[in-house]
Design an enzyme around this catalytic site. Sequence first.
Site, short mmCIF file in Angstrom:
data_model
loop_
_atom_site.label_atom_id
_atom_site.label_comp_id
_atom_site.label_asym_id
_atom_site.label_seq_id
_atom_site.Cartn_x
_atom_site.Cartn_y
_atom_site.Cartn_z
N ALA A 65 -31.99 26.37 1.17
CA ALA A 65 -32.31 26.15 -0.15
C ALA A 65 -30.75 26.88 -1.01
O ALA A 65 -30.41 27.89 -0.20
CB ALA A 65 -33.44 26.72 -0.80
N GLY A 108 -34.24 25.88 4.55
CA GLY A 108 -34.52 24.75 3.89
C GLY A 108 -33.74 23.63 4.81
O GLY A 108 -34.26 22.53 4.88
N GLU A 111 -35.78 23.40 7.86
CA GLU A 111 -36.94 22.60 7.73
C GLU A 111 -36.98 20.99 7.08
O GLU A 111 -37.74 20.26 7.52
CB GLU A 111 -37.48 23.28 6.40
N GLU A 131 -34.85 33.18 5.97
CA GLU A 131 -35.38 33.65 4.62
C GLU A 131 -35.64 35.00 4.63
O GLU A 131 -35.88 35.74 3.65
CB GLU A 131 -36.63 32.77 4.34
N1 CAA Z 1 -27.19 28.63 -0.86
C1 CAA Z 1 -26.41 28.70 -1.82
N2 CAA Z 1 -24.75 29.08 -1.41
C2 CAA Z 1 -24.53 29.02 0.16
C3 CAA Z 1 -25.47 29.11 1.04
C4 CAA Z 1 -26.98 28.85 0.41
N3 CAA Z 1 -28.13 28.73 1.06
N4 CAA Z 1 -25.14 29.38 2.33
C5 CAA Z 1 -24.03 29.06 2.17
N5 CAA Z 1 -23.53 29.20 0.95
C6 CAA Z 1 -22.17 29.30 0.46
C7 CAA Z 1 -21.77 30.70 0.52
O1 CAA Z 1 -21.94 31.52 -0.49
C8 CAA Z 1 -20.09 30.53 0.67
O2 CAA Z 1 -19.67 30.25 -0.89
P1 CAA Z 1 -18.49 31.05 -1.50
O3 CAA Z 1 -17.30 30.47 -0.64
O4 CAA Z 1 -18.65 30.30 -2.59
O5 CAA Z 1 -18.59 32.35 -1.38
C9 CAA Z 1 -20.07 29.13 1.37
O6 CAA Z 1 -21.26 28.61 1.35
C10 CAA Z 1 -19.63 29.35 2.69
O7 CAA Z 1 -20.42 30.42 3.29
P2 CAA Z 1 -20.03 31.86 3.99
O8 CAA Z 1 -18.75 32.27 3.56
O9 CAA Z 1 -21.23 32.65 4.00
O10 CAA Z 1 -19.87 31.14 5.68
P3 CAA Z 1 -19.81 31.91 7.10
O11 CAA Z 1 -19.52 31.10 8.02
O12 CAA Z 1 -19.63 33.33 6.64
O13 CAA Z 1 -21.50 31.98 7.09
C11 CAA Z 1 -23.75 31.37 7.14
C12 CAA Z 1 -22.11 30.97 7.32
C13 CAA Z 1 -24.36 32.37 8.37
C14 CAA Z 1 -24.65 29.95 7.35
C15 CAA Z 1 -24.27 31.89 5.61
O14 CAA Z 1 -23.66 31.18 4.77
C16 CAA Z 1 -25.62 32.30 5.47
O15 CAA Z 1 -26.26 33.04 6.02
N6 CAA Z 1 -25.95 31.45 4.49
C17 CAA Z 1 -27.35 31.54 4.00
C18 CAA Z 1 -28.56 30.90 4.80
C19 CAA Z 1 -29.74 31.34 4.37
O16 CAA Z 1 -30.01 32.41 4.21
N7 CAA Z 1 -30.50 30.35 4.31
C20 CAA Z 1 -31.83 30.19 3.60
C21 CAA Z 1 -32.10 29.92 2.31
S1 CAA Z 1 -33.49 30.26 1.52
C22 CAA Z 1 -34.44 28.74 1.55
O17 CAA Z 1 -33.98 27.82 2.63
C23 CAA Z 1 -36.15 28.78 1.25
C24 CAA Z 1 -36.68 27.64 1.76
O18 CAA Z 1 -37.34 27.73 2.99
C25 CAA Z 1 -36.76 26.34 0.85
#
Ligand code: CAA
Length: 257
Positions: A65, A108, A111, A131
């Site tokens: 998400a 998500g 999922e 999450e």
């Molecule tokens: N939402 C919004 N933006 C996201 C994102 C997300 N879930 N995942 C990555 N991005 C964005 C980052 O903020 C970054 O943007 P900027 O360049 O503007 O800073 C860009 O994508 C690239 O990401 P990273 O620089 O972090 O890339 P990385 O290779 O260093 O890391 C990653 C990759 C490990 C996937 C890391 O991005 C990460 O941990 N992302 C979040 C994953 C996460 O926590 N997902 C769960 C979300 S909550 C959910 O999904 C609830 C549900 O069940 C419905």
Amino acid sequence: MPYQNITVSTEDGIAVVTLNRPDVLNALNQATMDELVSALEEFEREGSVRCIVLTGAGRAFAAGADIKEMAGASAPEMLAGYRFQQWERIRKVTTPLIAAVNGFALGGGCELAMLCDMIVAAETAQFGQPEINLGIMPGAGGTQRLTRAIGKSRAMEMVLTGRPISARQAEACGLVSRVVPAETVLDEAKRLAKEIAAKGAVAVRLAKEAVLKAFDTHLEGGLDYERKCFYLLFATEDRSEGIAAFLEKRRPAFKGR
Ligand code: CAA
């Protein structure tokens, strides 16, 4: 229909829908989910697409998400929003959905891949429910579908630690149906989609329904359901064609009725 967050293409009775926000690893904001639901439902209405491949542009299938969009939301807003109705609408799509997971499938994103009927994964793919690291938990089916797919202990470890698993680990525990070299993942998924698209559409639809029934019913109810679907298929032209083709040693020409 012009889309801003996804791209859509069709060929030989299949469609490919690509989540297309690579700069944010295809984070699933509301606009993307709206477009995804709209594209899938349009295929259902139109009727010529027999199997749909869902994939992501760039390094991710989807990294979850959209955290920035969720950041300011209150619990009542989350409750009142239509966020999860969109997931329910995808669940009701009768056309088979294949996730071609090219990279991160997290939160998500994992999922959404699990909401599809099959997952083909690139060797480089990662699956996870991180999450917990955000102080929340999966909300779009992760605790239920992951547990059913890989069992309680492994699902518990993933959900409680937030640690991802590799494509090979996902294959070993039955989360994905196959792992292929990264550069071939979309082609493999499309090949699989075309194979399914060539079958009798009514049989495919009922078979999908019957397999999904295994998730929400007890064995006897599921067996009864399966048998009803099986009987129903004996009323289709495709069943006559399929059996005649076998007996005449030729390929069947299914018509979807
Ligand atoms: N939402 C919004 N933006 C996201 C994102 C997300 N879930 N995942 C990555 N991005 C964005 C980052 O903020 C970054 O943007 P900027 O360049 O503007 O800073 C860009 O994508 C690239 O990401 P990273 O620089 O972090 O890339 P990385 O290779 O260093 O890391 C990653 C990759 C490990 C996937 C890391 O991005 C990460 O941990 N992302 C979040 C994953 C996460 O926590 N997902 C769960 C979300 S909550 C959910 O999904 C609830 C549900 O069940 C419905």
